[in-house]
Motif scaffolding. Structure first.
Motif, PDB file in Angstrom:
ATOM      1  N   HIS A 172       0.833  -1.203   0.000  1.00 24.72           N
ATOM      2  CA  HIS A 172       0.000   0.000   0.000  1.00 24.72           C
ATOM      3  C   HIS A 172       0.871   1.258   0.000  1.00 24.72           C
ATOM      4  O   HIS A 172       0.595   2.224  -0.734  1.00 24.72           O
ATOM      5  CB  HIS A 172      -0.913  -0.010   1.227  1.00 24.72           C
ATOM      6  CG  HIS A 172      -1.747   1.223   1.379  1.00 24.72           C
ATOM      7  ND1 HIS A 172      -2.838   1.483   0.582  1.00 24.72           N
ATOM      8  CD2 HIS A 172      -1.640   2.275   2.234  1.00 24.72           C
ATOM      9  CE1 HIS A 172      -3.369   2.644   0.934  1.00 24.72           C
ATOM     10  NE2 HIS A 172      -2.662   3.136   1.933  1.00 24.72           N
ATOM     11  N   LEU A 173       1.929   1.243   0.797  1.00 27.63           N
ATOM     12  CA  LEU A 173       2.844   2.379   0.863  1.00 27.63           C
ATOM     13  C   LEU A 173       3.468   2.656  -0.501  1.00 27.63           C
ATOM     14  O   LEU A 173       3.508   3.812  -0.953  1.00 27.63           O
ATOM     15  CB  LEU A 173       3.932   2.095   1.895  1.00 27.63           C
ATOM     16  CG  LEU A 173       5.211   2.950   1.840  1.00 27.63           C
ATOM     17  CD1 LEU A 173       4.886   4.410   2.094  1.00 27.63           C
ATOM     18  CD2 LEU A 173       6.233   2.448   2.841  1.00 27.63           C
ATOM     19  N   MET A 174       3.944   1.607  -1.173  1.00 29.54           N
ATOM     20  CA  MET A 174       4.612   1.794  -2.459  1.00 29.54           C
ATOM     21  C   MET A 174       3.658   2.359  -3.506  1.00 29.54           C
ATOM     22  O   MET A 174       4.040   3.217  -4.311  1.00 29.54           O
ATOM     23  CB  MET A 174       5.214   0.478  -2.938  1.00 29.54           C
ATOM     24  CG  MET A 174       6.185  -0.162  -1.963  1.00 29.54           C
ATOM     25  SD  MET A 174       7.491   0.941  -1.356  1.00 29.54           S
ATOM     26  CE  MET A 174       8.591   0.981  -2.763  1.00 29.54           C
ATOM     27  N   LEU A 175       2.412   1.914  -3.483  1.00 27.74           N
ATOM     28  CA  LEU A 175       1.427   2.436  -4.430  1.00 27.74           C
ATOM     29  C   LEU A 175       1.127   3.904  -4.151  1.00 27.74           C
ATOM     30  O   LEU A 175       1.029   4.719  -5.076  1.00 27.74           O
ATOM     31  CB  LEU A 175       0.131   1.612  -4.365  1.00 27.74           C
ATOM     32  CG  LEU A 175       0.218   0.152  -4.804  1.00 27.74           C
ATOM     33  CD1 LEU A 175      -1.147  -0.512  -4.686  1.00 27.74           C
ATOM     34  CD2 LEU A 175       0.723   0.046  -6.243  1.00 27.74           C
ATOM     35  N   ARG A 176       0.959   4.239  -2.881  1.00 28.36           N
ATOM     36  CA  ARG A 176       0.601   5.607  -2.512  1.00 28.36           C
ATOM     37  C   ARG A 176       1.738   6.592  -2.781  1.00 28.36           C
ATOM     38  O   ARG A 176       1.492   7.796  -2.944  1.00 28.36           O
ATOM     39  CB  ARG A 176       0.203   5.672  -1.035  1.00 28.36           C
ATOM     40  CG  ARG A 176      -1.132   5.025  -0.708  1.00 28.36           C
ATOM     41  CD  ARG A 176      -2.304   5.787  -1.315  1.00 28.36           C
ATOM     42  NE  ARG A 176      -2.379   7.145  -0.843  1.00 28.36           N
ATOM     43  CZ  ARG A 176      -3.022   7.522   0.252  1.00 28.36           C
ATOM     44  NH1 ARG A 176      -3.683   6.613   0.973  1.00 28.36           N
ATOM     45  NH2 ARG A 176      -3.058   8.788   0.617  1.00 28.36           N
ATOM     46  N   THR A 177       2.972   6.103  -2.810  1.00 25.94           N
ATOM     47  CA  THR A 177       4.101   7.003  -3.030  1.00 25.94           C
ATOM     48  C   THR A 177       4.531   7.065  -4.489  1.00 25.94           C
ATOM     49  O   THR A 177       5.561   7.650  -4.808  1.00 25.94           O
ATOM     50  CB  THR A 177       5.308   6.592  -2.166  1.00 25.94           C
ATOM     51  OG1 THR A 177       5.552   5.194  -2.309  1.00 25.94           O
ATOM     52  CG2 THR A 177       5.056   6.906  -0.708  1.00 25.94           C
ATOM     53  N   GLY A 178       3.743   6.464  -5.395  1.00 28.15           N
ATOM     54  CA  GLY A 178       3.976   6.688  -6.813  1.00 28.15           C
ATOM     55  C   GLY A 178       4.493   5.519  -7.615  1.00 28.15           C
ATOM     56  O   GLY A 178       4.746   5.662  -8.812  1.00 28.15           O
TER      57      GLY A 178
END
Length: 246
Positions: A172-178
């Motif tokens: 989720h973090l990787m998706l939200r950061t681009g």
């Protein structure tokens, strides 16, 4: 004339505040990844090792580019620890980069530290005695409370990732950061390890006296105040309810 003493006091207070702020952010656990624009707190046995391996894999892929460019772009050099920068650069990095902290039940961190030190031929009870006798000033990073190392009241982390949920939360973090949805994620084993530690906790802490357990409650009280850990046998039975389980 009263204005000048007040002005001097305000300047001194401001200066002391800056020194305090800089001192607390000069702890080497705060790491910076300039290529991927992350700032994270590096604490052993919280899942941060798997996170760093993931970042290495991403950097090996030359086609990886961030979809959302980072603001406040400037050349920060190649320093990896936030403590290596001056106060101005620290402030800029904290504004510009995605800030991540990895957390884990403090008692499970203790168990992990003990199992990594079995060669010292200490019993778990002796190990706890050593920690409680040494106190916070001489504590190893392996068991120093997270709030003392990562300062969540001072650093407004964008993501708090809990051990036992690494796979879902890191993705989720990787998706939200681009990053794109097809990013290759490693297979995290923390959920299985977490179940094992839940069982071991009851076995290992049964060796301790009530006084040792309560001392550990005091030692980690700010971690439990800062983070909502899903389950902690010792905290629930001793620290909160005060049940006398010997």
């Amino acid at each position: 004339m009263r204005f000048f003493p007040r002005a001097i006091i305000l300047i001194l207070v401001g200066f002391i505040s800056l020194l305090w702020w800089h001192h607390h952010l000069s702890i080497p656990q705060q790491q910076v990844n300039h290529n991927l624009n992350f700032l994270y707190c590096k604490i052993p046995a919280t899942g941060v090792e798997e996170w760093e391996k993931l970042l290495e894999v991403i950097l090996e892929n030359e086609n990886v580019t961030l979809q959302a460019p980072v603001p406040y772009h400037q050349d920060f050099g190649n320093k990896m620890a936030l403590s290596k920068y001056n106060l101005t650069s620290m402030e800029t990095l904290l504004k510009a980069y995605t800030k991540v902290v990895f957390i884990r039940d403090p008692f499970h961190r203790l168990m992990s530290a003990y199992m990594h030190r079995l060669a010292d031929n200490q019993t778990f009870k002796e190990f706890i005695d050593y920690i409680l006798y040494s106190g916070l000033k001489n504590a190893s990073v392996e068991w120093t409370p997270l709030v003392k190392l990562c300062h969540p009241c001072l650093v407004q982390y964008d993501y708090i990732i809990m051990f036992g949920f690494l796979g879902n939360e890191v993705h989720h973090l990787m998706l939200r950061t681009g990053f794109s949805d097809n990013i290759q994620m490693p297979k995290f084993m923390d959920s299985k390890i977490q179940r094992t530690y839940n069982w071991l906790e009851e076995q290992m802490f049964s060796e301790l006296s009530l006084m040792q357990k309560k001392s550990l409650c005091h030692f980690f009280r700010f971690d439990f105040a800062a983070f909502a850990f899903p389950r902690s046998l010792l905290w629930d039975l001793i620290c909160i309810s005060g049940n006398r389980i010997e």
